[in-house]
Structures are given as structure tokens and as C-alpha cells.
Design an enzyme around this catalytic site. Structure first.
Site, PDB file in Angstrom:
ATOM      1  N   ASP A  23       0.930  -1.251  -0.022  1.00  0.00           N
ATOM      2  CA  ASP A  23       0.092  -0.121   0.116  1.00  0.00           C
ATOM      3  C   ASP A  23       0.855   1.098  -0.024  1.00  0.00           C
ATOM      4  OD1 ASP A  23      -2.609   1.167  -0.107  1.00  0.00           O
ATOM      5  OD2 ASP A  23      -2.606   1.471   1.928  1.00  0.00           O
ATOM      6  N   TYR A  36       1.400   5.614  -0.467  1.00  0.00           N
ATOM      7  CA  TYR A  36       0.749   6.690   0.484  1.00  0.00           C
ATOM      8  C   TYR A  36       0.962   7.950  -0.645  1.00  0.00           C
ATOM      9  CZ  TYR A  36       0.965   9.489   4.629  1.00  0.00           C
ATOM     10  OH  TYR A  36       0.703  10.247   5.909  1.00  0.00           O
ATOM     11  N   HIS A  44      -3.795  13.724   1.024  1.00  0.00           N
ATOM     12  CA  HIS A  44      -4.130  12.906   2.129  1.00  0.00           C
ATOM     13  C   HIS A  44      -2.948  12.882   3.160  1.00  0.00           C
ATOM     14  CE1 HIS A  44      -5.279   9.347   4.413  1.00  0.00           C
ATOM     15  NE2 HIS A  44      -3.981   8.560   3.923  1.00  0.00           N
ATOM     16  N   ARG A  77       0.508  14.039  13.464  1.00  0.00           N
ATOM     17  CA  ARG A  77       1.684  14.426  13.953  1.00  0.00           C
ATOM     18  C   ARG A  77       1.532  15.869  14.154  1.00  0.00           C
ATOM     19  NH1 ARG A  77       2.570  10.050  10.339  1.00  0.00           N
ATOM     20  NH2 ARG A  77       2.726  11.429   8.702  1.00  0.00           N
ATOM     21  N   GLU A 110     -10.624   3.869   3.175  1.00  0.00           N
ATOM     22  CA  GLU A 110      -9.396   4.557   2.565  1.00  0.00           C
ATOM     23  C   GLU A 110      -9.771   4.556   1.107  1.00  0.00           C
ATOM     24  OE1 GLU A 110      -5.298   3.966   3.640  1.00  0.00           O
ATOM     25  OE2 GLU A 110      -5.456   5.546   5.480  1.00  0.00           O
ATOM     26  N   GLU A 112      -9.020   3.949  -2.771  1.00  0.00           N
ATOM     27  CA  GLU A 112      -7.711   3.953  -3.279  1.00  0.00           C
ATOM     28  C   GLU A 112      -8.159   3.282  -4.798  1.00  0.00           C
ATOM     29  OE1 GLU A 112      -4.451   2.632  -1.253  1.00  0.00           O
ATOM     30  OE2 GLU A 112      -5.157   2.720   0.583  1.00  0.00           O
ATOM     31  N   ASP A 138      -8.905   0.268   1.320  1.00  0.00           N
ATOM     32  CA  ASP A 138      -7.887  -0.068   2.456  1.00  0.00           C
ATOM     33  C   ASP A 138      -8.701   0.333   4.060  1.00  0.00           C
ATOM     34  OD1 ASP A 138      -5.468  -1.185   3.107  1.00  0.00           O
ATOM     35  OD2 ASP A 138      -4.835   0.801   3.697  1.00  0.00           O
ATOM     36  N   ARG A 188      -8.364   3.444  12.922  1.00  0.00           N
ATOM     37  CA  ARG A 188      -7.533   4.435  13.251  1.00  0.00           C
ATOM     38  C   ARG A 188      -6.975   4.321  14.832  1.00  0.00           C
ATOM     39  NH1 ARG A 188      -6.085   5.838   8.454  1.00  0.00           N
ATOM     40  NH2 ARG A 188      -7.859   6.470   6.928  1.00  0.00           N
ATOM     41  N   GLN A 245      -4.192   1.933  14.906  1.00  0.00           N
ATOM     42  CA  GLN A 245      -3.063   2.437  14.093  1.00  0.00           C
ATOM     43  C   GLN A 245      -2.457   3.561  14.883  1.00  0.00           C
ATOM     44  OE1 GLN A 245      -4.559   4.222  10.270  1.00  0.00           O
ATOM     45  NE2 GLN A 245      -2.527   4.856   9.855  1.00  0.00           N
ATOM     46  N   TYR A 283       1.490   2.331  15.358  1.00  0.00           N
ATOM     47  CA  TYR A 283       2.385   2.451  13.953  1.00  0.00           C
ATOM     48  C   TYR A 283       3.737   3.059  14.150  1.00  0.00           C
ATOM     49  CZ  TYR A 283       2.197   7.777  13.272  1.00  0.00           C
ATOM     50  OH  TYR A 283       2.586   8.841  13.490  1.00  0.00           O
ATOM     51  N   LYS A 295      -4.546  -2.455   9.758  1.00  0.00           N
ATOM     52  CA  LYS A 295      -5.036  -2.528   8.176  1.00  0.00           C
ATOM     53  C   LYS A 295      -5.049  -3.968   7.684  1.00  0.00           C
ATOM     54  CE  LYS A 295      -3.735   1.874   6.926  1.00  0.00           C
ATOM     55  NZ  LYS A 295      -4.035   2.946   6.134  1.00  0.00           N
ATOM     56  N   THR A 320      -9.172  -5.855   3.463  1.00  0.00           N
ATOM     57  CA  THR A 320      -9.044  -4.911   2.343  1.00  0.00           C
ATOM     58  C   THR A 320      -9.840  -5.412   1.199  1.00  0.00           C
ATOM     59  OG1 THR A 320      -6.533  -4.585   2.907  1.00  0.00           O
ATOM     60  CG2 THR A 320      -7.192  -3.736   0.688  1.00  0.00           C
ATOM     61  N   THR A 357      -4.328   6.607  -0.383  1.00  0.00           N
ATOM     62  CA  THR A 357      -5.698   7.216  -0.261  1.00  0.00           C
ATOM     63  C   THR A 357      -5.875   8.446  -1.064  1.00  0.00           C
ATOM     64  OG1 THR A 357      -5.793   6.672   2.135  1.00  0.00           O
ATOM     65  CG2 THR A 357      -7.554   8.453   1.223  1.00  0.00           C
ATOM     66  N   GLU A 382     -10.232  12.051   7.366  1.00  0.00           N
ATOM     67  CA  GLU A 382     -10.062  13.433   7.177  1.00  0.00           C
ATOM     68  C   GLU A 382     -11.468  14.189   6.932  1.00  0.00           C
ATOM     69  OE1 GLU A 382      -7.094  13.089   3.454  1.00  0.00           O
ATOM     70  OE2 GLU A 382      -8.185  11.181   3.793  1.00  0.00           O
TER      71      GLU A 382
END
Lengths: 417, 417
Positions: free
Chosen positions: A121, A123, A128, A137, A194, A196, A228, A232, A235, A239, A248, A252, A344, A358
Site C-alpha cells: 500500500d 501513500y 491525504h 503528527r 481509504e 484507493e 483499505d 484509526r 493505528q 504504528y 490494516k 482490504t 488514499t 479526513e
């Protein structure tokens, strides 16, 4: 832009049909019997296993329950079969043998179209990456320093890639909120999607083999819609430092129909201007993205499906060919059936975001569905569906839906959560 | 501790033999013909395909070039076959049929013992996690906050898992040092090893299925030595925020022999005291680690192999059964042939560190080989070898070597680096 190629399968000529003769996406179906390969045409599926048995098509593993044998044969064979099928289905060319191999799509079951060898996967959506970087972050340094220099990706889990229509249980996992002293184990409360697209590797490469972006593009058999699903809360706690893992790994979903690169070719478009020049092993060599309209609907149990996102595949920063060239760059062998998620696909505005994280900005805002119900993340019984098509002149290259309904979390046999 | 079970294959009774009758590790070999399954016994391999054809063993896929069919049959079959083989090879029980199925080990080729379905790499060595956290991040917060609560892991790449003895090219990748303005693409300069053991999943679990630690332990077929080759410069630039990707994707070497859980059972030992209680889904249910001596040697081209590390599998914080239970906890399906790397096994002192990154403290210190040559990271032509055994009373349960030699980076066809 090519014109519609008219077919003697009348439903394929309707402007809103996802499956005109210009498309011919590949899948696997069954009709109360053994799964075998097919193409979709209008409201029908055409049994390629039967055409192979009848000698109408050459032997390419079409009687098997996965497209992998055919996908591994490479560009020349893909082109030859596409030409043959186009002739067989073209207006005026109707034969009894081919007519007998058609099944009404509503009467068949679709299966996972290919055996997923490994799943990676990426990014590659800049909006996104910026949004998630801001939420998880630091908004000031939302985009990681490497992001504009290479397609960032991680290895996902192939064992739980399922076909559209497969329902599954809400995942369990370790959860620890910022205010909690210790983690606990329980059902995810922040279950997300997600939006995708997945690129499907046809031709393999060897361990240690260097491949160019153009070679990588030639290795790609086609594209599917891909959701996907992401937990959250699992995650956020797991992560760092090695990336998403159980958040994840539970499911999927991919669409049932692999749209070939040949069908999408008229819809190629440019990647965006580069803020930093890309290094040669991943540099653009021409128009590498596609103009594909994408949307997401959400439906509460017994509720109406409400469109919650509308965006386009052309908003990505890196193409699948660039991702694949990067993937092989260290010497990593790529194999027939490898699935590469795009990352995403979030457009630049709020109605174009491809995840609930989001859309609700980390659960701060609510989404109001058409029937008045509100959501932040997914509740039990909700159905999420991705749709996508490229718009031709009076016809569409559609992908078919990519949908799933969330069942309640499964308890352990001894009743513990 | 059980005694040595004496065999009529005399070389199996030598105290230093890695393959006494107590061991019986499974592998795949060929002798100028088709690969098939075998066990190692003393200096010989016993052809299980031949014994199956002769009706001495039941049909468990032993004539195929991978152990997967047999591994998927589960604990009862594994136990039955082990008992049968033990009787066939026990001192005094020599028969011509079995003697005819023996091949001298030096005359055969060993192959990848099973088809690796997916490869997951964990991070379960506390000293290693602390060392790497200190070097890559912040020495004050070296251990990530989640580390003591769950086995952190990431999905690796199965397509490049190779059997011991497979040489490969130095990986290429994007590199950017802290002083560089922009990244460049070139051969890794900080190529490293990771001393690990791999747990091999035999019995599968289903998507959505919850499994306990004891059930997970029953699913494990056996263990191999595993070297998770790592390009530290590629890793440093790529790994944030989604984890290692191309830095680990170019090669992972496993030993040719899968040592069964039954053979290792007498060497079980406790996991360490827990700083935080583990949550129930991964809580220890008894002695879950093994007392296995591990070592690494390094040899420059035409040089002598020098031991550069000696440590023990019992220094890990999480067992493979706990890793597997965690892996399935979200609903992730586990399949026959899944390979779970333990994470780098670094003991608490410098001579016990399982990577060059740690031994040289990020390249600051040099390693001096017995022939006087010095190294920080791996140079072209160097050979790195892992060895391991559990020490019984007058016998050893050995794993066979896990070795590889680094070839120069491969240039692109047009000559560019």
C-alpha cells in the site's frame, strides 16, 4: 478519444453502462458451479472458460478460478485476447457459441478476480499525506521530508484481501487514548475507509532486476477499486516506529472487475508539476495517471446510500508505474498477482477527501447522511461503497462497485471481548 | 532433558552433529533431479518422497518441492510422522528401503524448504529495540511507548526470501545523509545483517478468527535461522512514517532446515519478567521461549570466518506464539507457510549484538576480523553466516548454517548506477 464500439450485446451500448465493449474488464464468476474467468459486457458476463473449452479462445488458464495464469503471459497475449474478444462481441458479429457463453450478471456470483500474491500500500496522495500528517503528527511538518522524493509505501497483508460484497467483523485490537494510563484490548471505535485504486502486476520481475518506469508500466495488467479499511485507534497506538500493522490487516476490499490498462489508455493524463526533480529511476516518462471519477457512498443499516466524497484518480502525485519501479529498485522481485494500493485519493477540498478521518477531521466534525443520521466513524451495519469510472464520449469505462458491510466485533469463544 | 536417541545412521550419534535422531528437521533437496521433501539425519538426508512412493510413509505431499502440504496437516500428523521416522531410523531398525532413501548431504542441493506465503518481521528483542531507538531516534526515549505492551512488527516481503547459500547483489536505493541537500540513487553503503529466528506457520486460521496464545503455539510447525539483511542508509531515509520498505525488500535468507517444535520442546524456557502485565490475548501461558545458542561469523573475500556475535534466543521479550496471537488479533487470517521473523536477537552486552549497526554503534567503531581486516558494514564479497543449536546432554539440536555472500551492486542495462 475513441468512439463507443457498438456491441451486439445491446446493454453494453447504453451510455451509463459501466461495461461497454471499450471496457472488457476481467473477473472470476460462478453460476452455482466452479469459478472461472470472465469479462463483463453490458449486463452480462462472458464465460472465458467456456470459450476456451470450445476452442474459440486459446489456452490461457481461463477455466481456473483466478486470472493469474493469463495475467502472467504479458502484454502481447493481453493485446491479442482483447482484439479477439472485441471482434467476437462487435455489432453484427453475433454467433451462437458466444451467445451461449453469456450469463446475466444478476444471476452469477463474482469472486476475487486473482490470487493476491503480495499486497503493498502506497501513500501517493499529497492532500491525504498532508491531512494525516497534520492529524497524527505536526501540522507544521505534515509532509514527511522524503515524501516529495519517492513514493512512500509499506507492505500490507494479502491474506485478507477480499472481493466486493464480502462483509466482515469489526476488528479488535490494542487501544490506548492519549488520556489512558494503559492500553486495553477491545473493538475498534474509529473504523474508517481509504478510497484507493489498486494496480495489478501481470508480468513478473526477478530478484535483483532493475526495471525502468516504462518497463514497470508494461508489467501492469490493470486496475481495481480498492478500499483499505483502517482502524484509526489501533493505528495510532501501534504504528510507531515500524508502520501500520494490525490496523490494516483485518480486511482490504477490491472490486470484482480488473479494468485493463488498454481500456484506460485514452484517459491518460499528466502527473502534477514536481516540486523537486524526481531521480531518474522514478522520473515521469509521459502522462502516467488517469482521469477517473471516484466517489464514496455511506449507508446506515436500512438507510439510503449518501455520497460523502467525490474526487479523481488524477490528483495523485505518483503513478502506479512509478510506485512499481520504486518497489523493485532495491532488487525486490515482483510477481504476477502483486497488488499495489495507490494510497488514499483525497482531492484538495473537503468534499474530495477519501477517508472519514479526513472528512471529520479526526472525529471532530460529523457527517450527516441523507436520512438525517450522523456519523464520525463507521458503525455496525453500515455499508460503504466506492464507485469509479472514466468518462468517454457517450460511454463510460466503469469499475463496478467496491462495497462492504461491517458486522459486529466477534467475541472470543469464552465470551470475553 | 531426554537422552540421545541412537540411530543406525552412525554419523547422527556424534556429539557435535547438528542432526541427531532427536532433531529430524525438515527440508527440500534435489540430487540432480526434482526437488522433494527430506529430513536431515547425521551427515545424510532421508528422501521422504521416496519413502512415500514406497508406501513406507503415508501421502503428505512429500514428493512436492515444498513442505507446505505436510505443514498444513497439523499437529496430529506432524506427531505421527515424527514417531514413524524415529522408529525407522532407531538403532537396530535398519531396513534396505530406508537405507536406499539416504543421500550423502554433501552430494545434494538444498532448496527453500517451503513456499513463503507472507513474511512478517517482528521487533521482539528489547536490547535491539533500545539500541536502534538510541541510534535512529532519541536515546532518552529509545524504547517506543507501545513496545512493552505488544509485539511490534511489520509486514516484510516474501518474494525475496531465499535459502541459505543464495548469493545476491548489493541493493540500490535512495540515500540521503543528514548533510545532503537532496537524495541520490546508488548502492547502499551501510549493508547489514539481522540475526533472527523465523517461526513457520503450519496450521492456518481464518479471517476474523480469534486465536489464543496456546492455539497460536499449536499452529507453529517449527523454526529456522533467519537473516533479515538490511540497508541502513536506505532505511534511515525511507522509514518514516510507514516503516521499513526497500531497505529490507532485497533479500531475507533462511536456513535450509526447519527444526520442529517437537525437537525443541525439551529446551523451552521462560520469557523474562514483565515490566507491565501483558493483556490477556498475548499473556504468557507457560515457558514460551527456547534456550538456543546463536552465533554470527563474518568472512572477508578469501579470509577466515570470524565470530562476531554470540547470543541466545532466550533473550527475547516476546515468543513466536505471542507474536502470532497478536498478528491474528485484529482478524488477520494466517496461512500455512507464513514466516514470522523474531526481530533481531541482541543480548545485553556488546559481543551479543545481532547486527553490525549495533556492534559498530552506527558505524562509529570498527570490527577487526581474525585476519586483520576491519569492517563497519558489509563489503562486496563478504560472507555472513548464522549458526544455532540447542545443547542437549551429549547431543545438539542444530539448525544448519544460514549463509550468504554479497555480490557487487548490479548496474542498469544502460550502464548507469
Amino acid at each position: 478519444m475513441p468512439d463507443l464500439i457498438r456491441s451486439w450485446v445491446e446493454t453494453a451500448n447504453a451510455p451509463q453502462s459501466p461495461f461497454p465493449l471499450n471496457n472488457l474488464p476481467y473477473g472470476v464468476f460462478s453460476a452455482g458451479d466452479s469459478p472461472r474467468c470472465a469479462v463483463a459486457i453490458g449486463n452480462s458476463v462472458l464465460d472465458l472458460g467456456a470459450l476456451q473449452s470450445a476452442g474459440v479462445l486459446p489456452e490461457h488458464g481461463f477455466a481456473s478460478p483466478a486470472l493469474n495464469t493469463f495475467m502472467g503471459k504479458g502484454k502481447k497475449v493481453w493485446t491479442d485476447v482483447r482484439q479477439k474478444l472485441t471482434e467476437l462481441l462487435r455489432e453484427g458479429n453475433k454467433t451462437q457459441a458466444v451467445a451461449d457463453a453469456l450469463h446475466d450478471m444478476s444471476s452469477v456470483t463474482t469472486h476475487l478476480p486473482f490470487t493476491v500474491t503480495e499486497y503493498t500500500d502506497f501513500y501517493a496522495g499529497r492532500q491525504h499525506a498532508f491531512n494525516v500528517g497534520s492529524l497524527f503528527r505536526d501540522p507544521k511538518n505534515a509532509l514527511p521530508p522524503n515524501w516529495l522524493h519517492m513514493p512512500i509505501g509499506y507492505n500490507g497483508r494479502a491474506s485478507t484481501v477480499v472481493v466486493s460484497g464480502t462483509d466482515f467483523h469489526r476488528p479488535m485490537g490494542q487501544l490506548k487514548g492519549p488520556q489512558d494510563d494503559t492500553p486495553r484490548f477491545g473493538p475498534s471505535k474509529r473504523l474508517d475507509i481509504e478510497l484507493e485504486m489498486g494496480a495489478v502486476v501481470g508480468t513478473p520481475s526477478e530478484m535483483g532486476q532493475r526495471i525502468s518506469v516504462d518497463q514497470a508500466d508494461d508489467m501492469i495488467f490493470g486496475y481495481v477499486l480498492l478500499n483499505d479499511w483502517s482502524a484509526r485507534d489501533i493505528q495510532a497506538w501501534e504504528y510507531q516506529p515500524l508502520g501500520p500493522f494490525q490496523a490494516k490487516a483485518f480486511a482490504t476490499t477490491i472490486g470484482a472487475w480488473v479494468v485493463t490498462k488498454a481500456a484506460l489508455d485514452p484517459f491518460r493524463c499528466d502527473t502534477p508539476p514536481r516540486e523537486h526533480d524526481l531521480l531518474r529511476h522514478i522520473k515521469d516518462t509521459g502522462p502516467m495517471l488517469y482521469d477517473i471519477d471516484l466517489s464514496v457512498t455511506m449507508a446506515a443499516p436500512d438507510g439510503e446510500a449518501t455520497e460523502i466524497c467525490r474526487t479523481n484518480y488524477n490528483t495523485l502525485y505518483y503513478s502506479a508505474a512509478q510506485q512499481l519501479a520504486h518497489h523493485a529498485s532495491s532488487g525486490c522481485a515482483m510477481r504476477t498477482g502483486d497488488l499495489l494500493g495507490s494510497g488514499t485519493i483525497s482531492g484538495p477540498e473537503k468534499g474530495m477527501f477519501g477517508s472519514l478521518l479526513e472528512m471529520t477531521w479526526g472525529g471532530r466534525d460529523v457527517i450527516t447522511l441523507d436520512d438525517g443520521q450522523t456519523r464520525t466513524f463507521i458503525e455496525d451495519g453500515d455499508t460503504l461503497t466506492l464507485n469509479g469510472h472514466a468518462q468517454g464520449d457517450g460511454y463510460r469505462i466503469g469499475f463496478g462497485p467496491c462495497t462492504g458491510t461491517i458486522l459486529p466485533a466477534r467475541r472470543a469463544k469464552d465470551g470475553r471481548s
